[in-house]
Design an enzyme around this catalytic site. Structure first.
Site, short mmCIF file in Angstrom:
data_model
loop_
_atom_site.label_atom_id
_atom_site.label_comp_id
_atom_site.label_asym_id
_atom_site.label_seq_id
_atom_site.Cartn_x
_atom_site.Cartn_y
_atom_site.Cartn_z
N SER A 144 63.27 82.59 15.93
CA SER A 144 63.84 83.67 16.87
C SER A 144 63.23 84.61 17.06
CB SER A 144 65.31 83.90 16.26
OG SER A 144 65.91 84.85 16.81
N TYR A 157 69.49 87.02 8.51
CA TYR A 157 69.06 86.13 9.32
C TYR A 157 67.67 86.44 9.91
CZ TYR A 157 69.28 83.68 13.78
OH TYR A 157 69.11 82.79 14.92
#
Length: 256
Positions: A144, A157
């Site tokens: 990501s 995350y």
């Protein structure tokens, strides 16, 4: 020709996608099948996998399993390889739980570490063994743009996605000499069940189908990183290039 110029084709074998029952993984599965691939799909929910397989009978093969189960991931790869060579793999399974500093929870962080990092490692182990032995194949890791630096409410995350980017880069140094292509996929915000929990504006929010189109297009052209939307990626790269004091002030001004 560089290994990063090699494009996996349906004639080379089958594809495998983890985290394939919903969101990006589901959309990529359908796109690949429509391009001629037979796709083996892994997720924890057998019923969701069966429903997906019913959309393209005979072309989508359910392979239920939890990516944190290392033995099951090895078993799935062995089962696929018994049918056809694994030519293309997208290790896509992941979880996202927003977490501010005042809400930090080691158990929640560990869950993301186990799935997002450990789960990818569990898939990579048997996949790389098979591809390296054959001297051919393409494996992609879904990371990501959150891995470019710490994003608000994403301490764990962002850490897992930064880890995946570093993992892919490190592996590429060896795989380039072994005939195996590795890619890292760095999406921005995509509308899924995971991102629905966000209570902030998500710039350049994309639908799963659009994200899948970008991923499949990236898999079908040379290169290492598949990143989108590019404007958001450029913004984050520029922001993370600032001295830390300025970067933190910039985030605060944006409401982080």
């Amino acid at each position: 020709m560089s290994v990063f110029d090699q494009i996996a084709r349906p004639a080379d074998g089958h594809a495998w996608i983890t985290g394939g029952s919903a969101g990006i993984g589901r959309a990529v599965t359908l796109r690949l099948v429509d391009r001629g691939w037979t796709v083996h799909v892994t997720a924890r929910d057998p019923e969701a996998l069966e429903a997906l397989a019913a959309e393209r009978p005979g072309r989508i093969i359910p392979r239920p399993g939890d990516v944190t189960d290392r033995a099951r991931m090895a078993e799935i790869v062995e089962q696929i390889e018994a049918e056809a060579p694994l030519a293309l793999v997208l290790l896509n399974a992941g979880v996202y739980k927003p977490m501010k500093a005042q809400e930090f929870d080691a158990a929640v962080a560990r869950l993301m570490f186990d799935v997002n990092l450990g789960g990818v490692a569990n898939g990579l182990d048997p996949v790389l063994k098979a591809m390296i032995a054959r001297g051919k194949g393409h494996v992609a890791l879904t990371a990501s743009v959150a891995g470019y630096g710490g994003l608000p409410e994403a301490c764990a995350y962002s850490a897992t996605k930064a880890g995946l980017i570093a993992m892919a880069e490190s592996l590429a140094l060896d795989l380039v000499e072994l005939g195996v292509r590795i890619s890292v996929v760095n999406p921005g915000f995509v509308e899924t069940e995971a991102t629905k929990v966000n209570d902030f504006e998500m710039p350049f929010l994309m639908q799963p189908g659009e994200a899948a189109d970008r991923i499949v297009a990236g898999l079908e052209r040379p290169g290492f990183e598949i990143v989108f939307p590019r404007r958001f990626a450029w913004f984050l790269r520029a922001l993370n290039a600032l001295p830390n004091r300025w970067k933190f002030k910039a985030w605060k001004k944006m409401g982080a």
